[in-house]
Design a protein around this motif. Structure first.
Motif, PDB file in Angstrom:
ATOM      1  N   GLU A   1       0.866  -1.373   0.043  1.00 16.52           N
ATOM      2  CA  GLU A   1      -0.008  -0.099   0.113  1.00 16.52           C
ATOM      3  C   GLU A   1       0.617   1.228   0.128  1.00 16.52           C
ATOM      4  OE1 GLU A   1      -3.479   1.920   2.679  1.00 16.52           O
ATOM      5  OE2 GLU A   1      -2.771   0.006   2.973  1.00 16.52           O
ATOM      6  N   GLY A   2       0.454   2.188  -0.646  1.00 19.09           N
ATOM      7  CA  GLY A   2       1.224   3.523  -1.162  1.00 19.09           C
ATOM      8  C   GLY A   2       2.329   3.395  -1.895  1.00 19.09           C
ATOM      9  N   SER A   3       2.759   2.236  -2.476  1.00 22.02           N
ATOM     10  CA  SER A   3       3.766   1.823  -3.447  1.00 22.02           C
ATOM     11  C   SER A   3       3.367   2.226  -4.643  1.00 22.02           C
ATOM     12  CB  SER A   3       4.447   0.611  -3.463  1.00 22.02           C
ATOM     13  OG  SER A   3       3.726  -0.305  -4.030  1.00 22.02           O
ATOM     14  N   PHE A   4       4.266   2.413  -5.706  1.00 19.34           N
ATOM     15  CA  PHE A   4       4.053   2.536  -7.290  1.00 19.34           C
ATOM     16  C   PHE A   4       3.170   1.333  -7.651  1.00 19.34           C
ATOM     17  CE2 PHE A   4       5.020   1.293 -11.488  1.00 19.34           C
ATOM     18  CZ  PHE A   4       4.865   2.275 -12.451  1.00 19.34           C
ATOM     19  N   PHE A   5       3.514  -0.075  -7.120  1.00 17.67           N
ATOM     20  CA  PHE A   5       2.854  -1.014  -7.784  1.00 17.67           C
ATOM     21  C   PHE A   5       1.503  -1.331  -6.995  1.00 17.67           C
ATOM     22  CE2 PHE A   5       7.326  -1.752  -8.043  1.00 17.67           C
ATOM     23  CZ  PHE A   5       7.425  -2.228  -9.365  1.00 17.67           C
ATOM     24  N   ASN A   6       1.059  -0.425  -6.067  1.00 18.78           N
ATOM     25  CA  ASN A   6      -0.290  -0.565  -5.454  1.00 18.78           C
ATOM     26  C   ASN A   6      -1.284   0.234  -6.452  1.00 18.78           C
ATOM     27  OD1 ASN A   6      -2.132  -1.427  -3.312  1.00 18.78           O
ATOM     28  ND2 ASN A   6      -2.352   0.854  -2.715  1.00 18.78           N
ATOM     29  N   GLY A   7      -0.735   1.130  -7.341  1.00 21.20           N
ATOM     30  CA  GLY A   7      -1.742   1.572  -8.226  1.00 21.20           C
ATOM     31  C   GLY A   7      -2.107   0.833  -9.608  1.00 21.20           C
ATOM     32  N   HIS A   8      -1.928  -0.446  -9.452  1.00 22.95           N
ATOM     33  CA  HIS A   8      -2.438  -1.303 -10.766  1.00 22.95           C
ATOM     34  C   HIS A   8      -2.333  -2.684  -9.940  1.00 22.95           C
ATOM     35  CE1 HIS A   8       2.112  -1.171 -11.295  1.00 22.95           C
ATOM     36  NE2 HIS A   8       1.892  -2.460 -11.703  1.00 22.95           N
ATOM     37  N   LEU A   9      -2.911  -3.747 -10.938  1.00 24.81           N
ATOM     38  CA  LEU A   9      -2.576  -5.037 -10.472  1.00 24.81           C
ATOM     39  C   LEU A   9      -1.148  -5.727 -10.556  1.00 24.81           C
ATOM     40  CD1 LEU A   9      -4.107  -7.694  -9.421  1.00 24.81           C
ATOM     41  CD2 LEU A   9      -4.637  -8.345 -11.955  1.00 24.81           C
ATOM     42  N   SER A  10      -0.634  -5.987  -9.398  1.00 24.01           N
ATOM     43  CA  SER A  10       0.575  -6.366  -9.325  1.00 24.01           C
ATOM     44  C   SER A  10       0.859  -7.619  -8.600  1.00 24.01           C
ATOM     45  CB  SER A  10       1.573  -5.424  -8.844  1.00 24.01           C
ATOM     46  OG  SER A  10       3.148  -5.545  -8.755  1.00 24.01           O
ATOM     47  N   GLY A  11       1.895  -8.614  -8.777  1.00 24.53           N
ATOM     48  CA  GLY A  11       1.912  -9.728  -8.139  1.00 24.53           C
ATOM     49  C   GLY A  11       3.178 -10.334  -8.117  1.00 24.53           C
ATOM     50  N   PHE A  12       3.845 -10.736  -6.922  1.00 21.47           N
ATOM     51  CA  PHE A  12       5.328 -11.209  -7.080  1.00 21.47           C
ATOM     52  C   PHE A  12       5.092 -12.317  -6.100  1.00 21.47           C
ATOM     53  CE2 PHE A  12       9.359 -10.552  -4.891  1.00 21.47           C
ATOM     54  CZ  PHE A  12      10.033 -10.451  -5.690  1.00 21.47           C
ATOM     55  N   MET A  13       6.554 -12.999  -6.439  1.00 21.90           N
ATOM     56  CA  MET A  13       6.683 -14.294  -5.475  1.00 21.90           C
ATOM     57  C   MET A  13       8.428 -14.480  -5.520  1.00 21.90           C
ATOM     58  SD  MET A  13       5.543 -18.203  -5.223  1.00 21.90           S
ATOM     59  CE  MET A  13       4.041 -18.082  -4.332  1.00 21.90           C
ATOM     60  N   LEU A  14       8.838 -14.619  -4.550  1.00 17.85           N
ATOM     61  CA  LEU A  14      10.361 -14.940  -4.345  1.00 17.85           C
ATOM     62  C   LEU A  14      10.585 -16.328  -3.751  1.00 17.85           C
ATOM     63  CD1 LEU A  14      13.334 -13.860  -4.500  1.00 17.85           C
ATOM     64  CD2 LEU A  14      13.116 -13.133  -2.332  1.00 17.85           C
TER      65      LEU A  14
ATOM     66  N   LEU B   1       9.887 -17.340   0.245  1.00 19.27           N
ATOM     67  CA  LEU B   1      10.472 -16.207   1.097  1.00 19.27           C
ATOM     68  C   LEU B   1       9.394 -15.005   1.180  1.00 19.27           C
ATOM     69  CD1 LEU B   1      14.270 -16.213   0.138  1.00 19.27           C
ATOM     70  CD2 LEU B   1      12.945 -17.596   1.494  1.00 19.27           C
ATOM     71  N   TYR B   2       8.929 -14.546   0.044  1.00 22.23           N
ATOM     72  CA  TYR B   2       7.805 -13.778   0.111  1.00 22.23           C
ATOM     73  C   TYR B   2       6.994 -13.597  -1.265  1.00 22.23           C
ATOM     74  CZ  TYR B   2       6.100  -8.837   0.180  1.00 22.23           C
ATOM     75  OH  TYR B   2       5.324  -7.764   0.221  1.00 22.23           O
ATOM     76  N   GLU B   3       5.732 -13.210  -0.772  1.00 17.90           N
ATOM     77  CA  GLU B   3       4.704 -13.096  -1.953  1.00 17.90           C
ATOM     78  C   GLU B   3       3.808 -12.134  -1.659  1.00 17.90           C
ATOM     79  OE1 GLU B   3       1.022 -14.328  -2.314  1.00 17.90           O
ATOM     80  OE2 GLU B   3       0.816 -13.969   0.052  1.00 17.90           O
ATOM     81  N   LYS B   4       3.328 -11.799  -2.853  1.00 18.09           N
ATOM     82  CA  LYS B   4       2.167 -10.638  -2.921  1.00 18.09           C
ATOM     83  C   LYS B   4       1.286 -10.934  -4.180  1.00 18.09           C
ATOM     84  CE  LYS B   4       1.292  -6.505  -1.001  1.00 18.09           C
ATOM     85  NZ  LYS B   4       1.046  -6.265   0.691  1.00 18.09           N
ATOM     86  N   ASN B   5       0.087 -11.146  -3.697  1.00 16.64           N
ATOM     87  CA  ASN B   5      -0.894 -11.157  -4.770  1.00 16.64           C
ATOM     88  C   ASN B   5      -0.442 -12.456  -5.605  1.00 16.64           C
ATOM     89  OD1 ASN B   5      -2.760  -9.298  -3.889  1.00 16.64           O
ATOM     90  ND2 ASN B   5      -1.548  -7.756  -5.223  1.00 16.64           N
ATOM     91  N   SER B   6       0.256 -13.381  -5.267  1.00 16.88           N
ATOM     92  CA  SER B   6       0.771 -14.480  -6.047  1.00 16.88           C
ATOM     93  C   SER B   6      -0.336 -15.347  -6.544  1.00 16.88           C
ATOM     94  CB  SER B   6       1.868 -15.404  -5.377  1.00 16.88           C
ATOM     95  OG  SER B   6       1.409 -16.183  -4.236  1.00 16.88           O
ATOM     96  N   HIS B   7      -1.542 -15.593  -6.092  1.00 15.87           N
ATOM     97  CA  HIS B   7      -2.733 -16.034  -6.478  1.00 15.87           C
ATOM     98  C   HIS B   7      -3.443 -15.330  -7.546  1.00 15.87           C
ATOM     99  CE1 HIS B   7      -4.265 -13.284  -3.751  1.00 15.87           C
ATOM    100  NE2 HIS B   7      -5.437 -13.570  -3.896  1.00 15.87           N
ATOM    101  N   GLN B   8      -3.188 -14.407  -7.754  1.00 17.36           N
ATOM    102  CA  GLN B   8      -3.988 -13.403  -8.929  1.00 17.36           C
ATOM    103  C   GLN B   8      -3.528 -13.892 -10.262  1.00 17.36           C
ATOM    104  OE1 GLN B   8      -6.508 -11.697  -8.158  1.00 17.36           O
ATOM    105  NE2 GLN B   8      -6.451 -10.927  -6.136  1.00 17.36           N
ATOM    106  N   ARG B   9      -4.584 -13.685 -10.941  1.00 16.55           N
ATOM    107  CA  ARG B   9      -4.204 -14.178 -12.599  1.00 16.55           C
ATOM    108  C   ARG B   9      -3.757 -12.847 -13.422  1.00 16.55           C
ATOM    109  NH1 ARG B   9      -7.075 -18.277 -11.110  1.00 16.55           N
ATOM    110  NH2 ARG B   9      -6.802 -20.387 -11.779  1.00 16.55           N
TER     111      ARG B   9
ATOM    112  N   TYR C   1      17.874 -17.146  -6.818  1.00 13.28           N
ATOM    113  CA  TYR C   1      16.526 -17.584  -6.305  1.00 13.28           C
ATOM    114  C   TYR C   1      15.645 -17.297  -7.366  1.00 13.28           C
ATOM    115  CZ  TYR C   1      18.752 -16.743  -1.802  1.00 13.28           C
ATOM    116  OH  TYR C   1      19.380 -16.886  -0.473  1.00 13.28           O
ATOM    117  N   CYS C   2      14.522 -18.024  -7.416  1.00 12.91           N
ATOM    118  CA  CYS C   2      13.644 -17.913  -8.494  1.00 12.91           C
ATOM    119  C   CYS C   2      12.436 -16.838  -7.987  1.00 12.91           C
ATOM    120  CB  CYS C   2      12.784 -19.182  -8.684  1.00 12.91           C
ATOM    121  SG  CYS C   2      11.386 -19.267  -9.966  1.00 12.91           S
ATOM    122  N   PHE C   3      11.820 -16.041  -9.016  1.00 12.75           N
ATOM    123  CA  PHE C   3      11.008 -15.204  -8.939  1.00 12.75           C
ATOM    124  C   PHE C   3       9.950 -14.918  -9.945  1.00 12.75           C
ATOM    125  CE2 PHE C   3      14.028 -12.867 -11.369  1.00 12.75           C
ATOM    126  CZ  PHE C   3      13.288 -12.048 -12.165  1.00 12.75           C
TER     127      PHE C   3
END
Length: 430
Positions: free
Chosen positions: A36-49, A58-66, A399-401
């Motif tokens: 929240e409040g980041s550049f990536f909060n302004g659109h659909l963004s997903g990340f997994m490490l 190690l970390y995920e954000k919206n990794s379940h979104q298509r 690491y895979c991302f």
């Protein structure tokens, strides 16, 4: 001894688990960069490490979104090709009858295209007086489901066909204020126009090409032509010096098959340059090897139900290249797919296949560093940009991302710059 062994295994487990985790400050930094409040909060963004050694997220954000994956779809094509095609292309199938040879293409894209090893088609047909070609085994249409219609005259949208020649592209060179095209048989269909165009453009419904002598720049080197059986046999006849004829016969059950070219250079070109034509033809070859027919949809269905049944989220996968907006994958599915490739391909070959930040392929001009730290497949189309692969941390470990973005209103270059900030920060953490 049992106690010592148990203590050793427990210590190893604890140390591995601790090493595979981000500490609180690192986690909060990633939350701040992606949340929240980041550049990536302004659109659909997903990340997994993902830690490949400990097999830990190690970390995920919206990794379940298509997301619309664009050219990261080519990782699915790469996996399918490695599994089914092994080490060489599937060029064609044929039968011989006296002085005649009948040929059915198997999707091999290499004939007269780029600098690939050339299948010796001329040698194959040399003993025969008559060459008959059939495309009755071609089930997929020239364009994929969900491709944009107005891409038809861009080189990244060449048509699919059973036995392509010249990559189904016309090569354009600027000579003075006019274009010279190759194969030369197309030259008679190049016309001047008063329209305000800067490159050669093809008519939507025909193989007629137009240019404006006052504005012609000659920067677009390749333009797709409309493929047809009649055009193919003309081009094949010119290329081989043999008369080819077209006859739409079904492939008989008893026939011979011919594998023509090494596969790895084609996979490498597809991955580094994100060549859509190669990706589509590879899936046709996969289908041919499996079913003796060229049907991308059926090949995809087979792969999803067999080798890819265990992906965490069922992919919506419709083509080989990622040109379609109907492709939809989640970041955690992309990570799971990449791990399959990582476990299957030797390290040296894998790094030859992946664009490297600041060095080669589609990452040549981004993620620059003294030593490359990003090795990944890119995927970009309007309002969508993704990156899937490996990051090398300052520890020297990989690491895979998967970093996926959709529905943003900015230029892709701006999204890439913000992604690079996150990846640089991550490199220092791990």
């Amino acid at each position: 001894m049992r106690k010592l062994l148990s203590l050793f295994l427990f210590t190893l487990f604890v140390s591995t688990s601790l090493f595979a985790q981000l500490n609180r400050d690192q986690y909060l930094k990633l939350e701040s960069a992606l949340g929240e409040g980041s550049f990536f909060n302004g659109h659909l963004s997903g990340f997994m490490l993902y830690d490949l050694d400990s097999q830990t997220v190690l970390y995920e954000k919206n990794s379940h979104q298509r997301f619309i994956p664009a050219s990261t779809t080519k990782l699915f094509t790469l996996f399918s090709s490695l599994i089914v095609l092994n080490d060489s292309t599937q060029t064609l199938r044929y039968v011989t009858e006296g002085n005649r040879i009948k040929i059915w293409g198997s999707g091999d894209p290499s004939w007269k295209y780029k600098d690939f090893y050339q299948p010796a088609i001329e040698a194959l047909i040399a003993p025969y007086e008559q060459v008959i070609f059939s495309d009755a085994n071609m089930m997929s249409p020239a364009f994929g489901y969900g491709w944009q219609w107005d891409d038809y005259y861009y080189n990244y949208s060449a048509e699919r066909s059973s036995l392509p020649i010249y990559g189904n592209l016309v090569h354009v060179k600027k000579v003075g204020n006019a274009p010279t095209v190759f194969p030369p048989s197309f030259q008679a269909d190049v016309f001047p126009t008063n329209r305000t165009i800067r490159e050669v453009e093809r008519d939507f419904h025909s193989n007629k090409f137009y240019y404006n002598p006052n504005n012609f720049r000659g920067r677009e080197e390749f333009i797709p032509f409309i493929s047809s059986p009649e055009l193919f046999i003309k081009l094949a006849s010119d290329a081989t010096g043999k008369n080819w004829a077209y006859q739409s016969d079904s492939l008989p059950a008893i026939h011979q098959e011919w594998r023509g070219a090494p596969l790895f250079p084609i996979l490498k070109e597809m991955m580094l340059e994100s060549d859509n034509f190669l990706a589509e033809q590879l899936m046709l070859m996969v289908s041919d090897r499996l079913f003796q027919r060229l049907d991308t949809e059926r090949a995809i269905e087979y792969m999803l139900k067999t080798y890819l049944y265990d992906l965490p989220d069922e992919p919506q996968w419709v083509d080989g290249s990622g040109l379609s907006r109907h492709d939809l994958f989640t970041p955690r599915t992309m990570v799971a797919l990449f791990e399959k490739i990582y476990r299957m391909v030797p390290d040296q070959q894998l790094f030859e296949l992946l664009p490297a930040g600041g060095k080669v392929g589609t990452l040549e001009n981004s993620y620059k560093a003294d030593q490359p730290y990003i090795f990944a497949k890119t995927g970009t189309m309007s309002n969508n940009h993704s990156l899937v692969g490996l990051i090398k941390g300052k520890s020297g470990r990989y690491y895979c991302f998967a970093f996926m973005n959709s529905n943003y209103p900015w230029k892709a270059s701006e999204v890439r710059r913000e992604m690079e900030k996150v990846m640089l920060m991550l490199r220092e953490m791990i």
